[in-house]
Design a protein around this motif. Structure first.
Motif, PDB file in Angstrom:
ATOM      1  N   ARG A  41     -20.644 -21.591  46.793  1.00 19.28           N
ATOM      2  CA  ARG A  41     -21.137 -20.793  47.683  1.00 19.28           C
ATOM      3  C   ARG A  41     -22.134 -19.582  47.299  1.00 19.28           C
ATOM      4  N   TYR A 319     -19.175 -17.023  55.938  1.00 22.83           N
ATOM      5  CA  TYR A 319     -19.839 -17.865  55.049  1.00 22.83           C
ATOM      6  C   TYR A 319     -20.526 -19.018  55.721  1.00 22.83           C
ATOM      7  N   GLY A 349     -14.961 -15.339  50.947  1.00 22.40           N
ATOM      8  CA  GLY A 349     -16.205 -15.943  51.644  1.00 22.40           C
ATOM      9  C   GLY A 349     -17.020 -15.226  52.252  1.00 22.40           C
TER      10      GLY A 349
END
Length: 358
Positions: A41, A319, A349
């Motif tokens: 990520r 995210y 996230g």
């Protein structure tokens, strides 16, 4: 135990090069490695933001000397080793699950379940000493009758004592109540720490494990512990490869989707119940580590204490929305940015901005 591959594995995890040799107590002073947590990520956010700097989440891993039978009584490096463990948040217990006539075993034969039991026994003995010493002081106060705190502490100590005398780790005891849990943490018991058993196998067993691993899996079934299979020698070969493509091809040839080092770092992060939120912009993309269940003001305080003191609100982008829409401005235009208050529980996230006033 000595000679199970701890330092070899540590060298793969860290740029620090711990000494690695075929004799006990090769590692005497603890080696510390600050290691980046692999996170796709973060990589994706960097591609989207093209920032001037990038800061990943990290964990600190300590390589310490091998422990032997009798350590709780001072054998080997004994008390020094145990003190090094006491200062950590979790234990990665490396077990030798491979045969190799060229690498000696301090007990002469390879038996990871026996090795595990030796280490666990030494830690339990040390914990029992801690509990009994505290019990002697607490019992007097509790018998006086008026000290509610002493009675609470006595209950916790007696529960731990019973478990340890039965050969069970302190983490097997369920401690209820906030005061009880706070007191339990203050005891710093070695066997209360979360533990992951890292089974160090030969190259051919890297993808599938082996009979040694299965024996360990059966032995820890009721222990509330994690297990990970890694081939340290294979990992050291991967670490020497220079390019991503070379590493990927090597892993595919071994039947592995990703390196054991990456799996171990992420598993250690999870073992500590840690999660990640991000701040992202043209200046910096950064991963921030927080404990699962943390609320927005406390998460802001990880960046700076002023953020927590003067917290007004958190602007939160999920995210997946950030990646799908491609930029913060696109997220705003789509109405996908959440505005959250003091009770918001930060999710793994989240991409966040904090508004504050001091």
């Amino acid at each position: 135990m000595p000679n199970v591959g701890k330092s070899t594995l540590f060298n793969c995890l860290s740029n620090a090069k711990a000494q690695s040799a075929n004799f006990p107590f090769c590692t005497i002073e603890p080696n510390v490695g600050v290691i980046s947590v692999p996170d796709d990520r973060l990589t994706r956010l960097v591609e989207l933001c093209n920032p001037r700097s990038v800061v990943p989440a990290t964990v600190e891993i300590v390589d310490i000397a091998g422990l032997v039978k009798g350590a709780s009584k001072g054998e080997g490096l004994g008390n020094k080793f145990l003190a090094n463990i006491r200062e950590t948040d979790a234990i990665l217990h490396v077990l030798r699950c491979f045969d190799d006539d060229n690498i000696t075993h301090v007990d002469g034969t390879v038996d990871p379940v026996r090795d595990m039991e030796v280490i666990n026994y030494e830690l339990q003995i040390k914990d029992l000493e801690t509990v009994e010493a505290r019990l002697a002081k607490t019992e007097k106060a509790a018998k006086a009758g008026a000290d509610k705190t002493a009675r609470m502490q006595l209950g916790v100590l007696e529960a731990y004592k019973a478990a340890l005398e039965q050969g069970r780790p302190a983490r097997s005891v369920a401690i209820e109540g906030k005061e009880e849990q706070r007191f339990a943490r203050e005891l710093f018991l070695l066997t209360a720490k979360p533990v992951m058993y890292v089974c160090n196998v030969d190259d051919d067993s890297a993808a599938t494990g082996n009979a040694y691993v299965e024996a360990v899996r059966r032995a820890i079934a009721g222990e509330n512990a994690q297990l990970l299979v890694v081939a340290a020698r294979t990992e050291s070969e991967i670490a020497e490869l220079e390019t991503y493509e070379e590493r990927r091809e090597f892993l595919e040839s071994m039947g592995l989707e990703e390196s054991g080092v990456n799996r171990l770092i992420r598993a250690a992060y999870s073992l500590l119940d840690l999660q990640t939120y991000f701040t992202a912009g043209p200046d910096e993309v950064r991963a921030w580590t927080f404990l699962r269940g943390t609320k927005a003001p406390q998460a802001a305080g990880i960046i700076h204490t002023d953020f927590e003191k003067g917290f007004i609100r958190a602007e939160v982008i999920k995210y997946d929305d950030y990646v799908t829409l491609g930029s913060e401005s696109a997220v705003r235009e789509a109405g996908k940015m959440g505005v959250e208050g003091k009770e918001y529980v930060v999710q793994d996230g989240d991409v966040m901005h904090f508004r504050f006033n001091v």
